[in-house]
Write a protein that holds these residues in place. Structure first.
Motif, PDB file in Angstrom:
ATOM      1  N   ASN A   1       0.794  -1.116   0.120  1.00 48.70           N
ATOM      2  CA  ASN A   1       0.036   0.185  -0.203  1.00 48.70           C
ATOM      3  C   ASN A   1       0.862   1.449  -0.015  1.00 48.70           C
ATOM      4  OD1 ASN A   1      -1.825  -1.997   2.327  1.00 48.70           O
ATOM      5  ND2 ASN A   1      -2.553  -1.273   0.433  1.00 48.70           N
ATOM      6  N   MET A   2       2.027   1.286  -0.723  1.00 48.62           N
ATOM      7  CA  MET A   2       2.927   2.480  -0.582  1.00 48.62           C
ATOM      8  C   MET A   2       2.102   3.532  -1.220  1.00 48.62           C
ATOM      9  SD  MET A   2       5.329   2.303   1.504  1.00 48.62           S
ATOM     10  CE  MET A   2       6.343   3.596   0.975  1.00 48.62           C
ATOM     11  N   CYS A   3       1.591   3.346  -2.461  1.00 48.75           N
ATOM     12  CA  CYS A   3       0.961   4.320  -3.139  1.00 48.75           C
ATOM     13  C   CYS A   3      -0.299   4.378  -3.344  1.00 48.75           C
ATOM     14  CB  CYS A   3       1.503   4.520  -4.658  1.00 48.75           C
ATOM     15  SG  CYS A   3       3.238   4.761  -4.393  1.00 48.75           S
ATOM     16  N   ASP A   4      -1.254   3.776  -2.141  1.00 43.37           N
ATOM     17  CA  ASP A   4      -2.662   3.491  -2.473  1.00 43.37           C
ATOM     18  C   ASP A   4      -3.245   3.622  -0.826  1.00 43.37           C
ATOM     19  OD1 ASP A   4      -2.910   0.728  -1.269  1.00 43.37           O
ATOM     20  OD2 ASP A   4      -2.212   0.330  -3.539  1.00 43.37           O
ATOM     21  N   ASN A   5      -4.539   3.372  -1.005  1.00 39.05           N
ATOM     22  CA  ASN A   5      -5.435   3.209   0.512  1.00 39.05           C
ATOM     23  C   ASN A   5      -5.249   4.689   1.169  1.00 39.05           C
ATOM     24  OD1 ASN A   5      -6.820   1.189   1.390  1.00 39.05           O
ATOM     25  ND2 ASN A   5      -5.191   0.539   3.094  1.00 39.05           N
ATOM     26  N   VAL A   6      -4.474   5.152   1.801  1.00 37.91           N
ATOM     27  CA  VAL A   6      -4.403   6.340   2.516  1.00 37.91           C
ATOM     28  C   VAL A   6      -3.166   7.398   2.375  1.00 37.91           C
ATOM     29  CG1 VAL A   6      -6.033   5.632   4.383  1.00 37.91           C
ATOM     30  CG2 VAL A   6      -3.363   5.469   4.640  1.00 37.91           C
ATOM     31  N   HIS A   7      -3.229   8.544   2.169  1.00 41.10           N
ATOM     32  CA  HIS A   7      -2.016   9.610   2.479  1.00 41.10           C
ATOM     33  C   HIS A   7      -1.380   9.227   3.926  1.00 41.10           C
ATOM     34  CE1 HIS A   7      -3.275  11.874  -0.740  1.00 41.10           C
ATOM     35  NE2 HIS A   7      -4.327  12.239  -0.292  1.00 41.10           N
ATOM     36  N   GLU A   8       0.075   9.215   3.612  1.00 37.55           N
ATOM     37  CA  GLU A   8       0.690   8.745   4.775  1.00 37.55           C
ATOM     38  C   GLU A   8       1.739  10.167   5.372  1.00 37.55           C
ATOM     39  OE1 GLU A   8       3.247   5.367   4.306  1.00 37.55           O
ATOM     40  OE2 GLU A   8       1.565   4.322   3.319  1.00 37.55           O
ATOM     41  N   TRP A   9       1.470  10.451   6.573  1.00 36.22           N
ATOM     42  CA  TRP A   9       2.313  11.695   7.127  1.00 36.22           C
ATOM     43  C   TRP A   9       3.668  11.367   6.864  1.00 36.22           C
ATOM     44  CZ3 TRP A   9       0.168  16.131   8.076  1.00 36.22           C
ATOM     45  CH2 TRP A   9      -1.375  16.242   8.500  1.00 36.22           C
ATOM     46  N   CYS A  10       4.387  12.553   6.905  1.00 32.38           N
ATOM     47  CA  CYS A  10       5.777  12.499   6.527  1.00 32.38           C
ATOM     48  C   CYS A  10       6.464  13.481   7.700  1.00 32.38           C
ATOM     49  CB  CYS A  10       6.632  12.733   5.320  1.00 32.38           C
ATOM     50  SG  CYS A  10       6.116  11.524   3.960  1.00 32.38           S
ATOM     51  N   SER A  11       7.575  13.359   7.905  1.00 32.39           N
ATOM     52  CA  SER A  11       8.290  14.281   9.180  1.00 32.39           C
ATOM     53  C   SER A  11       8.473  15.628   8.761  1.00 32.39           C
ATOM     54  CB  SER A  11       9.560  13.582   9.611  1.00 32.39           C
ATOM     55  OG  SER A  11      10.357  13.521   8.675  1.00 32.39           O
ATOM     56  N   ASP A  12       8.429  16.052   7.396  1.00 25.48           N
ATOM     57  CA  ASP A  12       8.911  17.149   6.906  1.00 25.48           C
ATOM     58  C   ASP A  12       7.988  18.314   6.861  1.00 25.48           C
ATOM     59  OD1 ASP A  12       9.994  14.558   5.627  1.00 25.48           O
ATOM     60  OD2 ASP A  12      11.204  15.947   4.278  1.00 25.48           O
TER      61      ASP A  12
END
Length: 224
Positions: free
Chosen positions: A149-160
């Motif tokens: 699911n790296m590019c699907d399902n939900v957006h993922e928060w990043c630290s930046d």
């Protein structure tokens, strides 16, 4: 890192210039943090549960937890680190894109350049889950690094912190984003979008206090 102009009509100026970066070795979770994972954090710390825990479209134990703010995602990582002695954290944008590509250079998606709608399981996944909420983690095929699911399902928060023109000044080694800002970076696709899967280079952002039903996260860890 990034996407060249003309390579894809959906690419944005914020994805340019394309540039090569180096990152130190790191670990990244195979799956997005699930409702079951996050429930243990809530029970242990007394932190408030996400706002949609009673929504049957969003509360399956193996669905990714959603509607957590960036601050709550950071708190989860700190709790996990405290309980294990490991340096858990959110990934940087650079780390996320490196991991999403799964070892494939210069291609749009983790599987190559084939549009998502042409994948054999795309329509079935849309019909089964992506109308009212995300699917349980582990759907579809893993990328070259074994990540789901790296590019699907939900957006993922990043630290930046997010800046649309950061790539023009980004350092070559271990870039961590701007020093400050108003929005935090995120990556990945979304069950709410018309096209549910995003390109590896696609960037997104929202203010860190927001709670959206298509925002979740996965954890990274320093290699000790």
């Amino acid at each position: 890192m990034g996407c060249a102009a003309g390579l894809d009509p959906l690419s944005q100026d914020s994805e340019r210039p394309v540039h090569r970066v180096w990152v130190d070795q790191f670990l990244l979770a195979v799956y997005q943090v699930t409702n079951a994972d996050y429930a243990r954090f809530v029970q242990s710390t007394g932190c408030p549960a996400p706002p949609f825990t009673r929504d049957p479209n969003l509360n399956h134990p193996q669905q990714p937890v959603v509607a957590v703010s960036w601050h709550e995602a950071i708190a989860y990582c700190e709790w996990l680190a405290g309980g294990t002695g490991k340096k858990f954290r959110l990934p940087s944008e650079t780390e996320w894109e490196r991991a999403a590509r799964g070892g494939r250079e210069g291609e749009l998606y983790p599987w190559g350049d084939t549009p998502p709608q042409a994948l054999p399981d795309y329509a079935a996944r849309c019909a089964a889950y992506w109308k009212a909420g995300p699917e349980p983690v582990g759907g579809g095929n893993a990328n070259g690094y074994g990540l789901y699911n790296m590019c699907d399902n939900v957006h993922e928060w990043c630290s930046d912190w997010y800046s649309p023109d950061y790539y023009a000044i980004s350092p070559e080694r271990n870039p961590r984003g701007p020093e400050n800002g108003a929005r935090r970076a995120s990556r990945g696709g979304s069950w709410r979008h018309h096209i549910k899967m995003s390109r590896c280079a696609a960037r997104s952002s929202i203010p860190p206090e927001f709670h959206y039903t298509d925002y979740g996260f996965r954890v990274a860890c320093d290699v000790l």
